[in-house]
Design a protein around this motif. Structure first.
Motif, PDB file in Angstrom:
ATOM      1  N   ARG A 195      -0.734   4.602  16.047  1.00 25.00           N
ATOM      2  CA  ARG A 195      -1.325   3.591  15.168  1.00 25.00           C
ATOM      3  C   ARG A 195      -1.494   4.107  13.748  1.00 25.00           C
ATOM      4  N   ARG A 214       3.144   4.777   4.573  1.00 28.15           N
ATOM      5  CA  ARG A 214       2.820   4.970   5.985  1.00 28.15           C
ATOM      6  C   ARG A 214       3.894   4.272   6.798  1.00 28.15           C
ATOM      7  N   ARG A 224       5.553   3.391  10.507  1.00 25.33           N
ATOM      8  CA  ARG A 224       5.384   3.354  11.958  1.00 25.33           C
ATOM      9  C   ARG A 224       6.658   2.794  12.556  1.00 25.33           C
ATOM     10  N   PHE A 243      -4.636   7.762  -0.328  1.00 24.81           N
ATOM     11  CA  PHE A 243      -4.443   6.331  -0.537  1.00 24.81           C
ATOM     12  C   PHE A 243      -2.984   5.990  -0.237  1.00 24.81           C
ATOM     13  N   ASN A 276       2.855  -4.345   5.123  1.00 23.83           N
ATOM     14  CA  ASN A 276       1.487  -4.858   5.117  1.00 23.83           C
ATOM     15  C   ASN A 276       1.355  -6.076   6.032  1.00 23.83           C
ATOM     16  N   GLY A 277       2.071  -6.047   7.148  1.00 22.06           N
ATOM     17  CA  GLY A 277       1.979  -7.144   8.112  1.00 22.06           C
ATOM     18  C   GLY A 277       2.905  -8.313   7.825  1.00 22.06           C
ATOM     19  N   VAL A 283      -7.639  -3.223  -0.998  1.00 19.17           N
ATOM     20  CA  VAL A 283      -6.454  -3.572  -1.796  1.00 19.17           C
ATOM     21  C   VAL A 283      -5.434  -4.312  -0.931  1.00 19.17           C
ATOM     22  N   ARG A 284      -5.249  -3.840   0.284  1.00 15.62           N
ATOM     23  CA  ARG A 284      -4.279  -4.494   1.181  1.00 15.62           C
ATOM     24  C   ARG A 284      -4.677  -5.937   1.456  1.00 15.62           C
ATOM     25  N   ARG A 292      -4.306  -8.067  -1.675  1.00 17.56           N
ATOM     26  CA  ARG A 292      -2.910  -8.309  -2.007  1.00 17.56           C
ATOM     27  C   ARG A 292      -2.310  -9.368  -1.080  1.00 17.56           C
ATOM     28  N   ALA A 293      -2.599  -9.225   0.220  1.00 16.82           N
ATOM     29  CA  ALA A 293      -2.033 -10.157   1.192  1.00 16.82           C
ATOM     30  C   ALA A 293      -2.473 -11.590   0.889  1.00 16.82           C
ATOM     31  N   PRO A 342      -4.766  -6.026   8.256  1.00 17.26           N
ATOM     32  CA  PRO A 342      -3.394  -6.285   8.708  1.00 17.26           C
ATOM     33  C   PRO A 342      -2.993  -5.430   9.914  1.00 17.26           C
ATOM     34  N   ASP A 343      -3.677  -4.308  10.130  1.00 19.22           N
ATOM     35  CA  ASP A 343      -3.351  -3.462  11.281  1.00 19.22           C
ATOM     36  C   ASP A 343      -3.962  -3.985  12.569  1.00 19.22           C
ATOM     37  N   TYR A 344      -4.953  -4.833  12.453  1.00 18.72           N
ATOM     38  CA  TYR A 344      -5.647  -5.305  13.656  1.00 18.72           C
ATOM     39  C   TYR A 344      -5.804  -6.814  13.656  1.00 18.72           C
TER      40      TYR A 344
END
Lengths: 302, 379
Positions: free
Chosen positions: A18, A31, A33, A57, A83-84, B49-50, B53-54, B335-337
């Motif tokens: 993760r 990052r 994955r 960061f 970013n998804g 920030v993520r 931004r999203a 966004p990771d979860y």
């Protein structure tokens, strides 16, 4: 720690986890994955001298995963997500590396407006940087690769990143994608060159990536002042001709070929004015790599 | 070995805390109590920030901080991201201003009423919330009897339609409150031309003639903008009766918060007049939601008795349902979860938005047709 100093199994474990595998590219931390081990193996070879970091960061959160449908197994595909979000159509899974490279460039072009982003290769020697702005097909990738193989520090083969404050060049050394005939040209030019796997049938034909040198990777955070702007044009069987051009000519060519000149507004105009006023600008016609490198070596040794 | 596994598990658990409530809290307190940003770790900044931004809020958030907390210490990396986002937003604003200039020039030849809506209007009025606000397009409102002339005139002056599908064209023209977007062939900004502020099939029918009657002039332009109250009500009706209420709509709620705060400080009678205008336009319900959620999420100073006395206050059950669902749907996720619960709630609100936009006898054939063409496009 450098990628090459980490056992491959451990790298895989990080990329599968993760928390992901965080790589420092100098101007940004990514990052990554992914569970595609072939892709990760090629990546580990090409980026072997880059640092794996923790707790910094992260600029880009990139996942390279298979889609959640039958294309996971049948004619398997790979999806780039940042970013998804998934901005691109899937690629065949075998082309994961070109997709990653292309996708990361896209991310930088889309978000990097703290730099004036010239569409240009850039190299440095003796503290003097040369910017090679050019359209695709002019041979800037081949020229950048050849210079990098002769001891020049690779700043980038694609992005001439000029910092909004100060106007110094920011390095973004990455594997250079050599296309079609360039692959053989570079292999003949320097037989010891380290290339990644061959990717046939990409949108740009066959592509192989040339590993950036240890020195380029290690100094990826070191800024440098541009000294020359050279507009290269490969022309078969031609002599090496360097012809000085006037600043306003160079300005227009640089501005019209930049990724974000208009977005940068006044700052873009100012940085570009600084560059054409402080650099000596040339048009270059060439065919012989050794010959042109000798000329460029001469320019930066004075 | 065992210890290592335990540590990994604990770390995962700790990070997992940023999945739901905590990541939403991080975002909200960044807006409501920016002073707390000084204590954020670099990982928290990164997540913030993520999420910003999203949801296309990075530049406007950066502009807010610059304005209200210029001395706040921001990590260098975050400042870079702020700067880059602000540059892009400034550039887009420049493009929008130029498009408005061109539209103003061409439409002045027709001698009709043109009202610039939403983001474009905030820019024309110089509202500080327009700084850093990313605009996708320009929305204008023209009288219904003139819309065909406006379209023809713009098409004759270099604008082109962006919808080439016959079904979509007919759908817009028959049921929507706007015609398919136009774009000038040399430029990037799309222009949405409306003749009212809600689809014709919607549950609510505010009379556009009242909006034109109240419109106010803008210095240097022939175009007008909505009056203060109508601007707010339009923003509210757009968010709660036209939008799908997902995270990209959080910006609209933030607009509402800014408009409430700005206008209520200028007039002691503000809340009374606003309610009166909402009754005139039959928009009490969207106004209630706008006030309720702006207060709930951004601590907007809205007197409680105004909310309780609002004529748009829905039944208890509806209030509970919306109070639970809307914040979950509007606030961005880590966004990771991504959470299944949130996806489900967004789907429910998506259905709600379509239900409000058109009766089921129209909606079901439309959704079938849409999913069919989507399937065909995928193959």
């Amino acid at each position: 720690m450098k990628i090459k100093d980490i056992p491959f199994r451990q790298l895989l474990k990080a990329a599968h986890s993760r928390a992901g595998l965080c790589i420092d590219f100098g101007m940004c931390v990514v990052r990554l994955r992914s569970r595609e081990n072939d892709f990760l193996q090629a990546l580990a070879l090409l980026y072997q001298d880059f640092q794996v970091v923790e707790g910094q960061f992260i600029d880009f959160h990139i996942d390279m995963q298979r889609p959640v449908n039958y294309r996971r197994w049948m004619q398997a595909q790979i999806v780039f997500s940042i970013n998804g979000a998934k901005p691109f159509d899937p690629f065949p899974v075998s082309h994961a590396l070109p997709l990653f490279e292309w996708g990361l460039n896209w991310c930088i072009a889309k978000q990097g407006h703290h730099h004036l982003m010239l569409h240009a290769g850039a190299v440095e020697k003796n503290g003097k940087a040369i910017i090679f702005p050019a359209l695709p097909g002019s041979g800037k990738s081949t020229l950048s690769a050849a210079l990098a193989l002769r001891g020049w520090r690779l700043l980038s083969d694609e992005f001439g990143l000029v910092r909004a404050e100060g106007g110094l060049l920011q390095a973004m050394p990455r594997p250079i994608p050599l296309k079609n005939a360039s692959i053989q040209v570079i292999q003949d030019f320097e037989p010891s060159v380290v290339l990644g796997p061959l990717f046939p049938k990409t949108r740009k034909g066959t592509v192989a990536h040339c590993q950036p040198s240890t020195d380029s990777a290690e100094r990826c955070k070191q800024l440098v002042k541009p000294a020359f702007v050279v507009f290269p044009q490969y022309q078969a069987d031609s002599q090496t001709v360097l012809e000085e051009v006037l600043p306003h000519y160079a300005f227009l060519k640089l501005a019209s070929n930049a990724f974000n000149y208009e977005v940068m507004g006044r700052t873009g105009f100012e940085r570009l004015t600084d560059i054409v006023n402080s650099c000596i600008c040339f048009n270059l016609t060439y065919s012989d790599l050794d010959h042109v490198i000798a000329r460029l070596d001469g320019m930066v040794s004075q | 070995m065992l210890l290592h596994a335990l540590m990994v598990w604990c770390l995962n658990k700790m990070m997992h805390h940023y999945s739901g409530k905590k990541s939403r809290q991080l975002l909200l307190s960044a807006f409501t109590t920016p002073a707390t940003l000084a204590q954020l770790s670099i990982q928290e900044w990164e997540l913030l920030v993520r999420m910003l931004r999203a949801n296309k809020l990075l530049a406007s958030f950066a502009a807010r901080i610059e304005l209200t907390h210029p001395d706040l210490k921001i990590p260098a990396k975050v400042a870079e991201n702020f700067q880059a986002a602000q540059r892009l937003a400034d550039y887009r604003k420049k493009l929008v201003l130029w498009e408005l200039n061109r539209l103003n020039k061409v439409l002045a030849e027709l001698d009709i009423d043109v009202i610039v809506l939403k983001g474009g209007a905030y820019i024309l009025q110089g509202l500080h919330m327009s700084v850093g606000r990313l605009l996708a397009d320009i929305d204008i409102l023209v009288p219904k009897q003139d819309i065909a002339r406006v379209e023809k005139h713009l098409l004759a002056h270099g604008w082109q339609t962006t919808q080439h599908d016959e079904y979509d064209q007919q759908y817009y023209r028959n049921w929507m409150h706007e015609i398919p977007a136009l774009r000038h062939h040399e430029r990037f900004i799309e222009v949405d031309i409306h003749h009212t502020i809600l689809p014709l099939t919607s549950r609510l029918h505010p009379d556009p003639r009242r909006l034109f009657a109240g419109a106010v002039a803008v210095a240097g332009y022939d175009c007008k903008v909505l009056s203060t109250y109508d601007m707010l009500l339009h923003s509210a009706v757009h968010l709660f009766y036209d939008a799908e209420l997902n995270a990209s709509d959080l910006r609209d709620l933030l607009d509402l918060h800014e408009l409430f705060s700005l206008f209520s400080s200028q007039d002691v009678q503000f809340w009374k007049k606003l309610e009166k205008r909402a009754v005139e336009l039959e928009l009490q319900r969207p106004l209630y939601y706008a006030m309720y959620f702006s207060k709930q999420l951004f601590n907007t100073e809205i007197p409680t008795d105004v909310l309780v006395a609002s004529k748009g206050r829905p039944l208890y059950g509806v209030r509970v349902f919306m109070a639970y669902c809307v914040p979950l749907a509007l606030l961005p996720e880590n966004p990771d979860y991504p959470q299944k619960k949130v996806a489900f709630i967004r789907w429910l609100l998506y259905l709600r938005s379509h239900y409000l936009r058109m009766p089921l006898t129209l909606l079901i054939p439309h959704l079938l047709k849409k999913s069919k063409s989507r399937l065909q496009a995928n193959q």
